[in-house]
Design an enzyme around this catalytic site. Structure first.
Site: not given
Length: 210
Positions: A86, A125, A152
């Site tokens: 990701s 992230h 998210d």
């Protein structure tokens, strides 16, 4: 034509089998040597105790180093492994990240590792939005994976729209490429973990001081 092909591939096949036989012989010799050393060690109780103390010192040293990193970085997980894609292309699956949670503030663009309530595995992230509440002190964060199309909020706990600073385990300050693939393999195949730990312990116990 068939005879030529067979003749051409025969030496390659013989070489392949010879190499495999050589590897099996070497592996058997190593195992036999370790078994012999272990029997000698078992017969010498004093040496066995000494080697066990060496093994314990190695384990305690590793724990002390980990605790030291936790204290310096103020993070409960100062080193993490990227488990998904990701964050590509910035970080690849298997990269090791070094975290620092001693920084007072994190901002837009920072790569952070955060935890979600009722989830065991933290997420790596990037911060895309920072929202400061009217009190001027409480900061809320919104994150997103570089390789994801949406933010998210779908990963957060039900009803949660922002992350709090307390949810952040640390800011990524360094990386080692692909080194964490070993950890991923051990997690995917737990048996390998026990085999590896057992082999390491065996080698430490049977190793001789110079």
């Amino acid at each position: 034509l068939c005879r030529c092909c067979i003749a051409a591939t025969l030496p390659t096949s013989l070489t392949y089998f010879a190499l495999n036989s050589h590897k099996e012989t070497m592996l058997r010799e190593v195992i036999d040597k370790q078994v012999l050393e272990l029997k000698k060690l078992w017969a010498n109780k004093r040496q066995l105790l000494f080697q066990c103390l060496n093994l314990a010192m190695i384990v305690f040293s590793a724990l002390m180093i980990w605790k030291g990193l936790m204290f310096v970085t103020k993070s409960e997980s100062p080193v993490v492994v990227v488990l998904s894609g990701s964050m590509e292309p910035a970080f690849q699956r298997g990269d090791i990240l070094f975290l620092n949670n001693a920084v007072e503030q994190v901002g837009v663009g920072d790569v952070v590792v955060f935890k979600i309530k009722d989830r065991d595995i933290p997420i790596v992230h990037r911060i895309m939005k920072v929202h400061t509440k009217p009190d001027g002190e409480t900061v809320e964060l919104l994150t997103k994976g570089d390789n994801n199309r949406v933010d998210d909020r779908g990963l957060y706990a039900p009803g949660q729209l922002w992350l709090e600073r307390e949810d952040i385990l640390g800011k990524a300050v360094g990386t080692l490429r692909y080194v964490g693939m070993v950890t991923i393999a051990l997690n995917d195949y737990p048996v390998l973990k026990y085999v590896l730990v057992g082999m390491m312990g065996l080698f430490v116990l049977t190793s001789k001081e110079g």
